[in-house]
Design a protein around this motif. Structure first.
Motif, PDB file in Angstrom:
ATOM      1  N   SER A  26       0.527  -1.731   0.015  1.00 17.11           N
ATOM      2  CA  SER A  26      -0.397   0.094  -0.062  1.00 17.11           C
ATOM      3  C   SER A  26       1.013   1.308  -0.432  1.00 17.11           C
ATOM      4  O   SER A  26       0.560   2.002  -0.676  1.00 17.11           O
ATOM      5  CB  SER A  26      -1.012  -0.164   1.192  1.00 17.11           C
ATOM      6  OG  SER A  26      -1.632  -0.870   1.343  1.00 17.11           O
ATOM      7  N   TYR A  27       1.972   1.392   0.783  1.00 15.16           N
ATOM      8  CA  TYR A  27       2.630   2.746   0.208  1.00 15.16           C
ATOM      9  C   TYR A  27       3.232   2.563  -0.812  1.00 15.16           C
ATOM     10  O   TYR A  27       3.943   3.929  -1.118  1.00 15.16           O
ATOM     11  CB  TYR A  27       3.746   2.273   2.028  1.00 15.16           C
ATOM     12  CG  TYR A  27       3.482   2.042   3.370  1.00 15.16           C
ATOM     13  CD1 TYR A  27       2.311   2.731   3.670  1.00 15.16           C
ATOM     14  CD2 TYR A  27       4.434   1.919   4.485  1.00 15.16           C
ATOM     15  CE1 TYR A  27       1.839   2.339   4.978  1.00 15.16           C
ATOM     16  CE2 TYR A  27       4.238   1.495   5.416  1.00 15.16           C
ATOM     17  CZ  TYR A  27       3.325   1.670   5.629  1.00 15.16           C
ATOM     18  OH  TYR A  27       2.693   1.524   7.054  1.00 15.16           O
TER      19      TYR A  27
ATOM     20  N   SER B 105       3.073   2.021  -3.610  1.00 18.37           N
ATOM     21  CA  SER B 105       1.538   1.933  -4.591  1.00 18.37           C
ATOM     22  C   SER B 105       1.722   3.732  -4.688  1.00 18.37           C
ATOM     23  O   SER B 105       0.975   3.816  -5.505  1.00 18.37           O
ATOM     24  CB  SER B 105       0.303   1.098  -4.429  1.00 18.37           C
ATOM     25  OG  SER B 105      -0.048   1.200  -3.280  1.00 18.37           O
ATOM     26  N   GLY B 106       1.534   3.605  -3.685  1.00 20.79           N
ATOM     27  CA  GLY B 106       1.079   5.119  -3.203  1.00 20.79           C
ATOM     28  C   GLY B 106      -0.319   5.755  -2.326  1.00 20.79           C
ATOM     29  O   GLY B 106      -1.167   6.706  -2.527  1.00 20.79           O
ATOM     30  N   ARG B 107      -1.123   4.460  -3.158  1.00 17.34           N
ATOM     31  CA  ARG B 107      -2.182   4.033  -2.311  1.00 17.34           C
ATOM     32  C   ARG B 107      -2.453   5.099  -0.941  1.00 17.34           C
ATOM     33  O   ARG B 107      -3.274   5.607  -0.559  1.00 17.34           O
ATOM     34  CB  ARG B 107      -3.066   3.273  -2.143  1.00 17.34           C
ATOM     35  CG  ARG B 107      -3.319   2.707  -3.707  1.00 17.34           C
ATOM     36  CD  ARG B 107      -3.805   1.041  -3.326  1.00 17.34           C
ATOM     37  NE  ARG B 107      -3.411   0.427  -2.921  1.00 17.34           N
ATOM     38  CZ  ARG B 107      -3.086  -1.033  -2.872  1.00 17.34           C
ATOM     39  NH1 ARG B 107      -3.742  -1.444  -3.877  1.00 17.34           N
ATOM     40  NH2 ARG B 107      -2.487  -1.991  -1.866  1.00 17.34           N
ATOM     41  N   TRP B 108      -1.821   4.783   0.152  1.00 18.62           N
ATOM     42  CA  TRP B 108      -1.772   5.013   1.021  1.00 18.62           C
ATOM     43  C   TRP B 108      -0.189   5.653   1.982  1.00 18.62           C
ATOM     44  O   TRP B 108       0.770   4.451   1.592  1.00 18.62           O
ATOM     45  CB  TRP B 108      -2.486   4.295   1.592  1.00 18.62           C
ATOM     46  CG  TRP B 108      -2.690   4.506   3.745  1.00 18.62           C
ATOM     47  CD1 TRP B 108      -3.703   5.239   3.931  1.00 18.62           C
ATOM     48  CD2 TRP B 108      -2.259   3.761   4.679  1.00 18.62           C
ATOM     49  NE1 TRP B 108      -3.981   5.432   5.270  1.00 18.62           N
ATOM     50  CE2 TRP B 108      -2.353   4.360   6.108  1.00 18.62           C
ATOM     51  CE3 TRP B 108      -1.016   2.979   4.545  1.00 18.62           C
ATOM     52  CZ2 TRP B 108      -2.536   4.390   7.007  1.00 18.62           C
ATOM     53  CZ3 TRP B 108      -0.650   2.870   6.143  1.00 18.62           C
ATOM     54  CH2 TRP B 108      -1.143   3.317   7.367  1.00 18.62           C
ATOM     55  N   ALA B 109      -0.347   6.390   2.525  1.00 15.89           N
ATOM     56  CA  ALA B 109       1.204   6.191   3.550  1.00 15.89           C
ATOM     57  C   ALA B 109       0.669   6.692   5.735  1.00 15.89           C
ATOM     58  O   ALA B 109       0.181   7.205   5.573  1.00 15.89           O
ATOM     59  CB  ALA B 109       1.468   7.766   3.122  1.00 15.89           C
TER      60      ALA B 109
END
Length: 190
Positions: A176-177, A179-183
């Motif tokens: 997830s980190y 892929s840039g979907r969520w940080a």
């Protein structure tokens, strides 16, 4: 040509099987476990020499798994679950089941129905045991040893599954980190 036949069991039909299992549970309480297993094995041997219909023989194969479950020291089936499996085996091995096994073709019909009922009731135990065996075989292969010489336990299997779940959780978070979907905002994990 094959033919599908569906059987509906009423409450009174099921009562016959429930009574049969209750009788088998009394057998488990009064008979040696090894004798119950030996009798179930004998039934399997007799079934191999009989010309049984497929609907019976395919279900009888589940008895091998049930026997393995109670004999497997590494899996160490808890007592209550063990007694349930032994009761099922005692029923199948009993000459006093609903239809005597020596009646051609039909003699194993009640056994096939009971196996189907037991497999449904013990679905989660059987599934866990099959997963345990697969894990143990994979571990033996990974270590380059025969699984018979490798004493792995249900506790080790459960710990391996826990570790896999945690690793999967961390891998999913990192994906997830990446892929840039969520940080992470509040804290950094790992």
């Amino acid at each position: 040509m094959s033919l599908d036949i569906s059987i509906s069991l009423t409450d009174s039909d099921l009562k016959l099987f429930i009574d049969g299992i209750k009788g088998a549970q009394k057998t488990v309480a009064n008979e040696d476990e090894a004798a119950i297993i030996a009798a179930a094995r004998k039934l399997l041997e007799q079934s191999h020499s009989s010309n049984l219909p497929d609907f019976v023989s395919t279900r009888l194969k589940h008895l091998n798994t049930m026997i393995a479950m109670v004999e497997d020291k590494g899996f160490a089936l808890p007592d209550a679950d063990r007694n349930n499996v032994l009761a099922a085996l005692a029923y199948f091995a009993s000459p006093d089941d609903l239809l005597p096994d020596n009646i051609p073709i039909l003699g194993f019909l009640d056994d096939a129905i009971m196996i189907e009922l037991c497999v449904r009731e013990l679905e989660h135990e059987i599934e866990a045991y099959c997963d345990f065996r697969k894990w143990r075989d994979n571990e033996a292969s990974r270590r380059g040893v025969d699984h018979a010489g490798l004493m792995l336990t249900r506790v080790e299997w459960a710990e391996a599954r826990r570790a896999q779940a945690i690793e999967r959780m961390h891998r999913n978070r990192e994906e997830s980190y990446a892929s840039g979907r969520w940080a992470p905002v509040l804290f950094r994990v790992r």
